[in-house]
Motif scaffolding. Structure first.
Motif, mmCIF file in Angstrom:
data_model
loop_
_atom_site.group_PDB
_atom_site.id
_atom_site.type_symbol
_atom_site.label_atom_id
_atom_site.label_comp_id
_atom_site.label_asym_id
_atom_site.label_seq_id
_atom_site.Cartn_x
_atom_site.Cartn_y
_atom_site.Cartn_z
ATOM 1 N N LEU A 190 0.046 -6.714 -4.733
ATOM 2 C CA LEU A 190 -1.016 -6.718 -3.597
ATOM 3 C C LEU A 190 -2.411 -7.620 -3.595
ATOM 4 C CD1 LEU A 190 -1.524 -5.550 -0.510
ATOM 5 C CD2 LEU A 190 -2.750 -3.808 -1.816
ATOM 6 N N LEU A 191 -2.837 -7.058 -4.256
ATOM 7 C CA LEU A 191 -4.275 -8.113 -4.709
ATOM 8 C C LEU A 191 -4.271 -9.400 -4.904
ATOM 9 C CD1 LEU A 191 -6.588 -5.519 -6.896
ATOM 10 C CD2 LEU A 191 -6.054 -5.489 -4.909
ATOM 11 N N LYS A 192 -2.785 -10.029 -5.638
ATOM 12 C CA LYS A 192 -2.044 -11.583 -5.608
ATOM 13 C C LYS A 192 -2.888 -12.061 -4.371
ATOM 14 C CE LYS A 192 -1.221 -14.486 -8.922
ATOM 15 N NZ LYS A 192 -2.065 -15.393 -9.391
ATOM 16 N N LEU A 193 -1.670 -11.113 -3.727
ATOM 17 C CA LEU A 193 -1.881 -12.212 -2.543
ATOM 18 C C LEU A 193 -3.031 -11.780 -1.457
ATOM 19 C CD1 LEU A 193 1.498 -10.713 -1.836
ATOM 20 C CD2 LEU A 193 0.684 -13.309 -1.671
ATOM 21 N N TYR A 194 -3.662 -10.581 -1.338
ATOM 22 C CA TYR A 194 -5.137 -9.921 -0.602
ATOM 23 C C TYR A 194 -5.931 -9.357 -1.496
ATOM 24 C CZ TYR A 194 -0.911 -10.049 2.744
ATOM 25 O OH TYR A 194 0.376 -10.666 3.940
ATOM 26 N N PRO A 195 -6.698 -9.896 -2.024
ATOM 27 C CA PRO A 195 -7.472 -10.116 -3.194
ATOM 28 C C PRO A 195 -8.923 -9.578 -2.703
ATOM 29 C CG PRO A 195 -7.503 -12.297 -2.997
ATOM 30 C CD PRO A 195 -6.981 -11.643 -2.136
ATOM 31 N N ASP A 196 -8.905 -9.022 -0.853
ATOM 32 C CA ASP A 196 -9.584 -8.189 -0.356
ATOM 33 C C ASP A 196 -9.473 -6.576 -0.536
ATOM 34 O OD1 ASP A 196 -7.904 -9.345 1.614
ATOM 35 O OD2 ASP A 196 -9.882 -9.431 3.008
ATOM 36 N N ASN B 213 0.844 -1.228 -0.037
ATOM 37 C CA ASN B 213 0.288 0.000 -0.245
ATOM 38 C C ASN B 213 1.083 0.804 -0.026
ATOM 39 O OD1 ASN B 213 -3.126 0.203 0.260
ATOM 40 N ND2 ASN B 213 -2.578 -1.621 0.834
ATOM 41 N N ILE B 214 1.502 1.137 0.923
ATOM 42 C CA ILE B 214 2.632 1.923 1.135
ATOM 43 C C ILE B 214 2.998 2.788 -0.312
ATOM 44 C CG2 ILE B 214 4.646 2.846 2.182
ATOM 45 C CD1 ILE B 214 3.450 1.699 4.716
ATOM 46 N N LEU B 215 3.725 1.630 -0.533
ATOM 47 C CA LEU B 215 5.376 1.628 -2.329
ATOM 48 C C LEU B 215 4.671 1.961 -3.405
ATOM 49 C CD1 LEU B 215 7.498 1.459 -2.791
ATOM 50 C CD2 LEU B 215 7.313 -0.897 -3.537
ATOM 51 N N GLY B 216 2.753 1.785 -3.329
ATOM 52 C CA GLY B 216 1.968 1.633 -4.744
ATOM 53 C C GLY B 216 1.856 3.371 -4.870
ATOM 54 N N SER B 217 1.213 3.672 -3.095
ATOM 55 C CA SER B 217 0.309 5.033 -3.507
ATOM 56 C C SER B 217 1.788 5.669 -3.717
ATOM 57 C CB SER B 217 0.227 5.107 -2.030
ATOM 58 O OG SER B 217 -1.004 3.966 -1.903
ATOM 59 N N HIS B 218 3.056 5.604 -3.281
ATOM 60 C CA HIS B 218 3.952 6.047 -3.481
ATOM 61 C C HIS B 218 4.624 6.905 -5.058
ATOM 62 C CE1 HIS B 218 8.781 7.358 -3.879
ATOM 63 N NE2 HIS B 218 8.056 8.276 -3.156
ATOM 64 N N TYR B 219 4.265 5.877 -6.084
ATOM 65 C CA TYR B 219 4.864 5.553 -7.383
ATOM 66 C C TYR B 219 3.693 6.658 -7.574
ATOM 67 C CZ TYR B 219 8.363 2.147 -7.312
ATOM 68 O OH TYR B 219 9.519 1.571 -7.255
ATOM 69 N N ALA C 124 3.511 1.726 -10.211
ATOM 70 C CA ALA C 124 2.384 1.575 -9.607
ATOM 71 C C ALA C 124 1.606 0.563 -9.978
ATOM 72 C CB ALA C 124 1.701 2.823 -9.468
ATOM 73 N N ILE C 125 1.356 0.213 -11.155
ATOM 74 C CA ILE C 125 0.271 -0.723 -11.248
ATOM 75 C C ILE C 125 1.074 -2.444 -10.962
ATOM 76 C CG2 ILE C 125 -0.385 -1.902 -13.406
ATOM 77 C CD1 ILE C 125 -1.140 0.268 -14.723
ATOM 78 N N PRO C 126 2.299 -2.691 -11.299
ATOM 79 C CA PRO C 126 3.131 -4.076 -10.461
ATOM 80 C C PRO C 126 3.073 -4.076 -9.334
ATOM 81 C CG PRO C 126 4.695 -2.557 -11.657
ATOM 82 C CD PRO C 126 3.241 -2.223 -11.985
ATOM 83 N N VAL C 127 2.933 -3.104 -8.834
ATOM 84 C CA VAL C 127 2.622 -3.196 -7.595
ATOM 85 C C VAL C 127 1.683 -3.267 -6.506
ATOM 86 C CG1 VAL C 127 3.165 -2.231 -4.778
ATOM 87 C CG2 VAL C 127 4.301 -1.086 -7.115
#
Length: 333
Positions: free
Chosen positions: A142-148, A120-126, A135-138
């Motif tokens: 995240l959603l691959k590991l935590y779909p919710d 969340n922190i890294l994707g937001s920073h990008y 940001a997209i691959p981050v």
């Protein structure tokens, strides 16, 4: 751990175990040793996610910023709070240097956070620093590991839409609606996506029913356009099924209901209904409804449309396409 110690203290003071678990479930699952910081952060998150608009949204943004700043006073190492503060500052219209500074502080403090917070922190920073392609691959990871994950779903849906991956974006917004079943705006957006991108009327109806279950006078005041559009859904469903007579019958029925309500009808209802009549080629009725709804754009397009028809169009099909394009916001959105 801090949580076990807090539980023991509460039990010692006589708090029932089920109350302990209940209060814990109310807190966001983030990394901080400070219970007070966690309380402040959780309240800020609640305000940020409230479906508000206009002045109410601005007030909630301001309040959430103050709550997040207070949380950071309680725990200056609270990494994810800096990320939420960065987004809140951006939403408030603060200068880029302010929210970028907060986003960078989150990255600097993210060594000991959970895996979920890290993404969340890294994707937001990008995103906040204009590096959307990074940001997209981050967010995808995240959603691959935590779909919710709510924020990952929201951000990736937005980025997919920007780069033209509309169907994938729509599916993510539908997931957001399932993650937040009491979020009215999420349900309305799911209806639009079900129709526009997925062409699934049954799915659209499912989300219409969820959204209508939340109807209240306050919601009508806050979201009149969305509420009006949902009320016309039976006619829109017939439109997409090619049942023109059904569209007209339902539009007439809705129009009769509006007439019976007198002056208490919000103008958004007239605008939505006017769009349907215009799509049906009933310009006279559409004009009346646009005038009742004080819809200047609708009235202007009708005038321009009538002028071209009177002067004679070289290509009649072009006029039909023009009408359909104008009606898209009413029929599809």
């Amino acid at each position: 751990s801090v949580r076990r110690l807090a539980n023991w203290t509460r039990e010692f003071l006589g708090e029932a175990l089920n109350e302990i678990r209940s209060s814990e479930e109310m807190f966001e699952k983030v990394t901080t040793p400070s219970l007070r910081a966690l309380q402040l952060y959780t309240e800020a998150e609640r305000l940020i996610r409230l479906p508000t608009s206009g002045l109410s949204r601005a007030r909630n943004q301001e309040t959430s910023i103050e709550l997040l700043r207070a949380a950071l006073l309680e725990d200056p190492q609270f990494a994810i709070a800096y990320t939420r503060l960065a987004w809140a500052l951006k939403g408030q219209g603060s200068p880029p240097e302010e929210y970028v500074q907060a986003a960078e502080a989150a990255v600097d403090l993210s060594i000991q956070v959970t895996e979920r917070e890290h993404f969340n922190i890294l994707g937001s920073h990008y995103e906040l620093t204009g590096q959307k392609e990074k940001a997209i691959p981050v967010w995808e990871a995240l959603l691959k590991l935590y779909p919710d994950d709510y924020w990952g779903t929201l951000h990736l849906a937005s980025l997919y839409s920007i780069i033209g991956r509309e169907e994938e974006s729509a599916n993510l917004r539908l997931r957001r609606a399932e993650l937040r079943p009491t979020d009215f705006d999420a349900q309305v957006e799911a209806v639009r996506d079900s129709i526009r991108f997925l062409r699934n009327l049954d799915l659209a109806k499912h989300h219409v029913e969820k959204a209508k279950a939340m109807m209240s006078p306050e919601l009508i005041e806050q979201r009149p356009g969305s509420v009006a559009w949902l009320e016309t859904f039976p006619a829109l469903k017939d439109w997409h099924e090619g049942n023109v007579s059904g569209v007209l019958n339902k539009a007439n029925s809705i129009s009769g209901n509006l007439a019976s309500q007198g002056d208490g009808v919000h103008r958004s209802f007239y605008r939505s209904l006017g769009g349907i009549y215009f799509a049906l080629g009933r310009q006279g009725r559409a004009r009346e409804l646009f005038q009742l709804g004080k819809h200047e754009q609708g009235a202007w397009v009708l005038m321009a449309y009538d002028t071209r028809v009177v002067l004679g169009a070289e290509n009649p099909d072009k006029e039909i396409r023009h009408r359909d394009n104008f009606c898209a916001p009413f029929v599809l959105a």
